[in-house]
Structures are given as C-alpha cells and as structure tokens.
Design a protein around this motif. Sequence first.
Motif, PDB file in Angstrom:
ATOM      1  N   PRO A 241      -2.787  -7.451  -0.467  1.00  0.00           N
ATOM      2  CA  PRO A 241      -2.989  -7.068   0.937  1.00  0.00           C
ATOM      3  C   PRO A 241      -2.494  -5.654   1.225  1.00  0.00           C
ATOM      4  N   ASP A 242      -3.316  -4.879   1.937  1.00  0.00           N
ATOM      5  CA  ASP A 242      -2.897  -3.536   2.343  1.00  0.00           C
ATOM      6  C   ASP A 242      -1.631  -3.572   3.175  1.00  0.00           C
ATOM      7  N   SER A 243      -1.459  -4.677   3.909  1.00  0.00           N
ATOM      8  CA  SER A 243      -0.299  -4.785   4.801  1.00  0.00           C
ATOM      9  C   SER A 243       1.020  -4.806   4.044  1.00  0.00           C
ATOM     10  N   PHE A 244       0.985  -5.046   2.720  1.00  0.00           N
ATOM     11  CA  PHE A 244       2.229  -5.067   1.954  1.00  0.00           C
ATOM     12  C   PHE A 244       2.902  -3.701   1.937  1.00  0.00           C
ATOM     13  N   PRO A 265      -2.599  -0.921  -3.058  1.00  0.00           N
ATOM     14  CA  PRO A 265      -2.370  -0.403  -1.699  1.00  0.00           C
ATOM     15  C   PRO A 265      -1.355   0.722  -1.680  1.00  0.00           C
ATOM     16  N   ASP A 266      -1.336   1.437  -0.578  1.00  0.00           N
ATOM     17  CA  ASP A 266      -0.383   2.518  -0.364  1.00  0.00           C
ATOM     18  C   ASP A 266       0.997   1.909  -0.126  1.00  0.00           C
ATOM     19  N   LEU A 267       1.921   2.197  -1.025  1.00  0.00           N
ATOM     20  CA  LEU A 267       3.273   1.655  -0.930  1.00  0.00           C
ATOM     21  C   LEU A 267       4.303   2.719  -0.584  1.00  0.00           C
ATOM     22  N   SER A 268       3.845   3.833  -0.048  1.00  0.00           N
ATOM     23  CA  SER A 268       4.753   4.946   0.241  1.00  0.00           C
ATOM     24  C   SER A 268       5.706   4.636   1.382  1.00  0.00           C
ATOM     25  N   PRO A 288      -1.936   5.223  -7.151  1.00  0.00           N
ATOM     26  CA  PRO A 288      -1.639   6.002  -5.944  1.00  0.00           C
ATOM     27  C   PRO A 288      -0.802   7.227  -6.249  1.00  0.00           C
ATOM     28  N   SER A 289      -1.224   8.354  -5.698  1.00  0.00           N
ATOM     29  CA  SER A 289      -0.478   9.595  -5.904  1.00  0.00           C
ATOM     30  C   SER A 289       0.582   9.785  -4.838  1.00  0.00           C
ATOM     31  N   ASN A 290       0.586   8.846  -3.864  1.00  0.00           N
ATOM     32  CA  ASN A 290       1.588   8.963  -2.809  1.00  0.00           C
ATOM     33  C   ASN A 290       2.996   8.802  -3.371  1.00  0.00           C
TER      34      ASN A 290
END
Length: 400
Positions: A241-244, A265-268, A288-290
């Motif tokens: 989930p993206d919400s994670f 997902p984006d975990l930044s 992810p590069s974040n």
Amino acid sequence: MPSTKPFLSEAILAILICCFLQPAIAQVTDPFEVDALKNIWSSLIDPKGNLNNWKSGDPCTSNWTGVICYNTTSRDGYLHIKELQLLKMNLSGNLVPELGHLSHLKILDFMWNQINGSIPKEIGNITTLELLLLNGNNLTGSLPEELGNLPNLDRIQIDQNHISGQLPKSFANLNKTKHFHMNNNSISGQIPRELSRLPSLVHFLLDNNNLSGHIPPEFSQLPKLLILQLDNNNFSGSSIPDSFGNISTLLKLSLRNCSLQGPIPDLSKVPKLGYLDLSWNQLTGSIPSNKLSDNITTMDFQNNNLTTISDTLNPPANVSIWLYRNPVCSNASQLNILQLCRPETNEQRNSSNVDNVDINCGPCPTVDYEYNPLSPFSCFCSVPLHVWICSVEESGIFQF
C-alpha cells in the motif's frame, strides 16, 4: 491425689478447636480457583514431576510450583492467583476451560512445552489478564473470538504452534495490546482491516503463515507501530500500500516472499525506518531514489523485477543494499551498482539485523520493559524513559 479431669477436659477442648479451625486455615486460596488448578493439573502430562507439589496443601501458602499469588487477601477473605508460570516444564496434555476460572490472573505462561489441543475460549473471561504466553507448543484449532474480550491484555504470544483459521475481527477490541506475536502457524485468510483501530499496537508479527488477500492499507493509521513482519505469506497479486509511506513510527518493515507485485512506495516520510526487506517478490519499476531514513541499515530487494536505479546511489559503508537477481543488475556498469548486485551469503544474512528482535524470546521481566528492536544483542530488554512528548529508551531507541 489431684484430679486430672479438668486438665483432660481442657486438652480435649483444645484439640476440638484445632480440628474445627484447621479447614479455615488451610483454605486460604479462593476454593473456586483451587478447583480450577486441580482441573488444570489433571489435564496435563507431567513426566518430570515438576508439579508434584500440586497434590496437597494450599496453592498460595504451600508455594505450588509456578503458582504466584497476590500478597494480601481480597475483600472476600481469600488469596487469589496472580500468575501461572509454567515455562519449559516438559508438559503435554491439554488446556482446559477451567483456566477461565482464574479470574484475577495477570500472567498465563505455558511457553515452550508440548501442549496439544486448542486454546479454550474461556480464557477470554479473565479480564485482568495482561500476558497470554502460549508460544512454542503444539496447539491447534482456531483463535477464539472471545480473546478479543481481554481489555487489559498487553501481549499475546501464540507463535510456534499449529494454529489455523482466520484472525478474529474481535481482536480490534484489544485497545491495550502492544504485541501480537502469531508467526509460524497456519493462520489463513485476509488480515482484518478492523485491526487498524488498535491504538497501542507496537509489534505485529504474522510471518510464516498462510495469509492471503491483501495487506490492509488502513494499517498506516496505526499510531504506534514499530515492527510489521509478514514474511512468507501469499498476498498474490497485491501490492504494498502507498499509504505505508505515512507510518512515521515504523522501524522495521519485512515483507519477504509474499507474492507482492507493483512498485515500491515512497518511504521517504518514514524517518526511523532501519530495516526494509522486500526480497523474493515480483515488485516492478525502479528503486526509489528518494532519501530514506538516516537510521537505515538494511534494504533487501533481491529476486524482484526492478529495472532502474539511480546511478548516483552510493550508500554509506554501514548500509547493506541487496539487488541480486533484478533486471537492473544485468545493465549495471558502475562499480558501486555492481557491488550491490552480488549475491548475499548466509553469513551476511545472519549478521544483519533481520533477527534483532527475536520473535522466540520470552517476555521481558515485567510489562514495564520492552524489547529494543535495534539492539545488537538478541532478546535485549530495556525500560522506556517517558518524557513530555515521547519516550526514549535508555538504549537510544525512540519509543512512542
């Protein structure tokens, strides 16, 4: 010669008084709880005789093995049983419904025995219960819905058994429960999204089960979640989930071998994330590069379908990143990327912090202690130091 009749009469009277008083003195523990213990004992197989002193005397005044009582009598005039500690006593047999008669119990501990049968639903009647510790046995059957009626439960450990069936939705009522240790069973079906309402949940360990469906995105609403460990389940066709990316308290996210698809997902926005294992899935797209957490020590993306990665990626020496068996490795040219594509050895995996929170540990000394999830030592407990906004463990790990 003086008569001995008065002396004999007094002696007989004293003996009679002792006889009449003896039952009252002997019956110090609540008789209802004594009967429950006798039923529990009769259902157990005790080859080493650890519970031989349960055959006579009073549980509280005779110090029955594993029976810990309150220090003072209650208003009903009896002592009550506070803890039943039967850890590692080579016991087999079954758990009986009469366990539910121990109505003042705070700790129920049968860890690391060979107990068979199912978990009695009557345990759900023990509203004082704080620790339910049944891990490391041969328990079967499903989890009773009635366990959701335990308002003071801090920890439930049923890992290393053969529990089947689905997670009860009633567990959403366990408002004080911090630790759900249910790994290494045969629990199946969908994780109920209702569990996202748990306000105190810190550890949610359900790895090595038969879970299916999807991972509830609502879990991002859990306000205190530190560890989410769901490895080796079958969420076929589902994605992370993206919400994670909004679980700001998360320290460890482990979804190894879960049949997950889609992008990472984006975990930044997960500032304290220290361990991330998404290996052995079918994840696609790019790594992810974040900017991830400054606390990150391990990121495992092995055996996925990831195709791109930033050429400028240059992790610090203390950070382990694994990309082996991803398409991105076949096109890698820079040395630092090629180094990330090497296969991981068993020695490296064992030396990583994947098991820094040992799911097979027993409980900490009291409910005031917590496992330190980033400690280099297995089963390391410490006491959180509470401050105005948050609390900081003495070892330096943030605890909310």
